[in-house]
Structures are given as C-alpha cells and as structure tokens.
Design a protein around this motif. Structure first.
Motif, PDB file in Angstrom:
ATOM      1  N   THR A  63      -1.836 -41.404   4.426  1.00 20.17           N
ATOM      2  CA  THR A  63      -1.911 -42.488   5.399  1.00 20.17           C
ATOM      3  C   THR A  63      -2.730 -42.075   6.619  1.00 20.17           C
ATOM      4  O   THR A  63      -3.615 -42.809   7.065  1.00 20.17           O
ATOM      5  CB  THR A  63      -0.492 -42.922   5.825  1.00 20.17           C
ATOM      6  OG1 THR A  63       0.209 -43.362   4.662  1.00 20.17           O
ATOM      7  CG2 THR A  63      -0.532 -44.021   6.851  1.00 20.17           C
ATOM      8  N   GLN A  64      -2.454 -40.896   7.150  1.00 21.75           N
ATOM      9  CA  GLN A  64      -3.186 -40.417   8.315  1.00 21.75           C
ATOM     10  C   GLN A  64      -4.675 -40.263   7.996  1.00 21.75           C
ATOM     11  O   GLN A  64      -5.530 -40.654   8.785  1.00 21.75           O
ATOM     12  CB  GLN A  64      -2.608 -39.087   8.784  1.00 21.75           C
ATOM     13  CG  GLN A  64      -3.319 -38.519  10.004  1.00 21.75           C
ATOM     14  CD  GLN A  64      -2.685 -37.224  10.490  1.00 21.75           C
ATOM     15  OE1 GLN A  64      -1.598 -36.858  10.067  1.00 21.75           O
ATOM     16  NE2 GLN A  64      -3.368 -36.536  11.367  1.00 21.75           N
ATOM     17  N   SER A  65      -4.991 -39.718   6.841  1.00 17.90           N
ATOM     18  CA  SER A  65      -6.394 -39.538   6.455  1.00 17.90           C
ATOM     19  C   SER A  65      -7.112 -40.874   6.313  1.00 17.90           C
ATOM     20  O   SER A  65      -8.274 -41.006   6.691  1.00 17.90           O
ATOM     21  CB  SER A  65      -6.487 -38.762   5.149  1.00 17.90           C
ATOM     22  OG  SER A  65      -5.991 -37.456   5.319  1.00 17.90           O
ATOM     23  N   VAL A  66      -6.416 -41.870   5.770  1.00 11.09           N
ATOM     24  CA  VAL A  66      -7.023 -43.197   5.624  1.00 11.09           C
ATOM     25  C   VAL A  66      -7.266 -43.814   6.997  1.00 11.09           C
ATOM     26  O   VAL A  66      -8.348 -44.334   7.278  1.00 11.09           O
ATOM     27  CB  VAL A  66      -6.154 -44.112   4.739  1.00 11.09           C
ATOM     28  CG1 VAL A  66      -6.641 -45.558   4.803  1.00 11.09           C
ATOM     29  CG2 VAL A  66      -6.155 -43.607   3.297  1.00 11.09           C
ATOM     30  N   ILE A  67      -6.281 -43.749   7.860  1.00 15.31           N
ATOM     31  CA  ILE A  67      -6.418 -44.322   9.205  1.00 15.31           C
ATOM     32  C   ILE A  67      -7.596 -43.692   9.941  1.00 15.31           C
ATOM     33  O   ILE A  67      -8.410 -44.391  10.554  1.00 15.31           O
ATOM     34  CB  ILE A  67      -5.123 -44.148  10.017  1.00 15.31           C
ATOM     35  CG1 ILE A  67      -4.018 -45.024   9.444  1.00 15.31           C
ATOM     36  CG2 ILE A  67      -5.344 -44.466  11.491  1.00 15.31           C
ATOM     37  CD1 ILE A  67      -2.634 -44.717  10.002  1.00 15.31           C
ATOM     38  N   VAL A  74       0.046 -50.278   7.835  1.00 14.53           N
ATOM     39  CA  VAL A  74       0.941 -49.258   7.307  1.00 14.53           C
ATOM     40  C   VAL A  74       2.329 -49.874   7.179  1.00 14.53           C
ATOM     41  O   VAL A  74       2.895 -50.372   8.149  1.00 14.53           O
ATOM     42  CB  VAL A  74       0.996 -48.012   8.223  1.00 14.53           C
ATOM     43  CG1 VAL A  74       1.951 -46.979   7.650  1.00 14.53           C
ATOM     44  CG2 VAL A  74      -0.395 -47.435   8.420  1.00 14.53           C
ATOM     45  N   CYS A  75       2.868 -49.851   5.961  1.00 15.08           N
ATOM     46  CA  CYS A  75       4.162 -50.453   5.687  1.00 15.08           C
ATOM     47  C   CYS A  75       5.179 -49.369   5.381  1.00 15.08           C
ATOM     48  O   CYS A  75       4.871 -48.393   4.707  1.00 15.08           O
ATOM     49  CB  CYS A  75       4.070 -51.381   4.490  1.00 15.08           C
ATOM     50  SG  CYS A  75       2.885 -52.720   4.727  1.00 15.08           S
ATOM     51  N   GLY A  76       6.379 -49.574   5.838  1.00 18.37           N
ATOM     52  CA  GLY A  76       7.477 -48.655   5.525  1.00 18.37           C
ATOM     53  C   GLY A  76       8.072 -48.999   4.185  1.00 18.37           C
ATOM     54  O   GLY A  76       7.432 -49.621   3.344  1.00 18.37           O
ATOM     55  N   ARG A  77       9.300 -48.635   4.005  1.00 12.78           N
ATOM     56  CA  ARG A  77      10.013 -48.943   2.768  1.00 12.78           C
ATOM     57  C   ARG A  77      10.853 -50.190   2.947  1.00 12.78           C
ATOM     58  O   ARG A  77      11.372 -50.436   4.029  1.00 12.78           O
ATOM     59  CB  ARG A  77      10.934 -47.789   2.393  1.00 12.78           C
ATOM     60  CG  ARG A  77      10.166 -46.551   2.006  1.00 12.78           C
ATOM     61  CD  ARG A  77      11.100 -45.526   1.535  1.00 12.78           C
ATOM     62  NE  ARG A  77      11.852 -46.119   0.432  1.00 12.78           N
ATOM     63  CZ  ARG A  77      12.402 -45.422  -0.527  1.00 12.78           C
ATOM     64  NH1 ARG A  77      12.343 -44.151  -0.522  1.00 12.78           N
ATOM     65  NH2 ARG A  77      13.062 -46.007  -1.500  1.00 12.78           N
TER      66      ARG A  77
END
Length: 133
Positions: free
Chosen positions: A113-117, A126-129
């Motif tokens: 997620t961090q790399s994509v952002i 970004v979605c949680g569960r």
C-alpha cells in the motif's frame, strides 16, 4: 466513464471493504469500470484470478451493482505490478486494501500500500477490513 484499478489479495473481508467503498462511487458516477487485479507472487501452475475466493466474491458483488468488471491476473512484485497496470489501463483511481502492521513490520517487510501511494500521482483509495457480514 470512471475507471478504477482494484488490487485484490487473498483477504475476503478486505475485498468486501473495497467493494463497499466502490459502491459509494457507483452511486455518483455515470458508468464505472473496475479492473480487478490479483498479483500472484509465484504462479507456476497458471492459476486464474477467479480461483481466488476474494476476487470471485468481489467480482460477483460488483457485477450485481451494474459495474463492468475486467478481471486480470499477473505475477511478480505486487506494488510494481499494480503501478504498471494502472499506467497501462490509464485508470482514474487505484483502490488497495490496507493491513495493520507495526512500524517494524513495515520496515522489515515493506508495504504494498505504501509503495503504491508513493509510486503514483493517481488518487489511491485505501480500504480497511470489513467487520460486518
């Protein structure tokens, strides 16, 4: 038409949270196309995205919402593959699932997620569960 790249992993609850978030977009956009992507880190047997339960359930729910779903799979580094596919498809937004990790875990194992952002100028949702059924 609004196009979203939805990166799906094996987490069914996470996939449902991603669809929940997209459902809100469907309510305001004229037409939504979802590029549903699963990145296998290693796929010697040639598995399909539809063999992944989270992807199957997400696809079914999105189609019920009237969303055009283009299911795709690839292999390699997840962040790299998500960023490359976003460029190729020229999507308007990227949707990824988030995971709770300690700062040490992120440092040791990285964060897709961090790399994509950090690797795109496109908006990233970004979605949680999902905690309820």
């Amino acid at each position: 038409m609004y196009e979203i790249l939805v990166a799906i992993d094996d987490d069914v609850d996470g996939a449902h949270a991603q669809v929940d978030a997209i459902e809100e977009l469907v309510d305001v956009a004229d037409e939504v196309v979802v590029h549903l992507l699963h990145v296998f880190t290693d796929n010697p047997s040639g598995a399909s995205i539809m063999q992944v339960e989270a992807a199957r359930e997400a696809s079914e729910r999105l189609e019920e919402l009237g969303v055009e779903v283009r299911a795709e799979e690839t292999s390699g580094d997840p962040a790299t593959q998500v960023l490359e596919r976003a460029e190729v498809e020229d999507v308007d937004q990227i949707c990824v699932g988030g995971r709770k990790r300690s700062p040490t875990g992120k440092a040791l194992f990285g964060s897709v997620t961090q790399s994509v952002i950090l690797g795109t100028e496109r908006p990233v949702l970004v979605c949680g569960r999902r905690t309820e059924a």
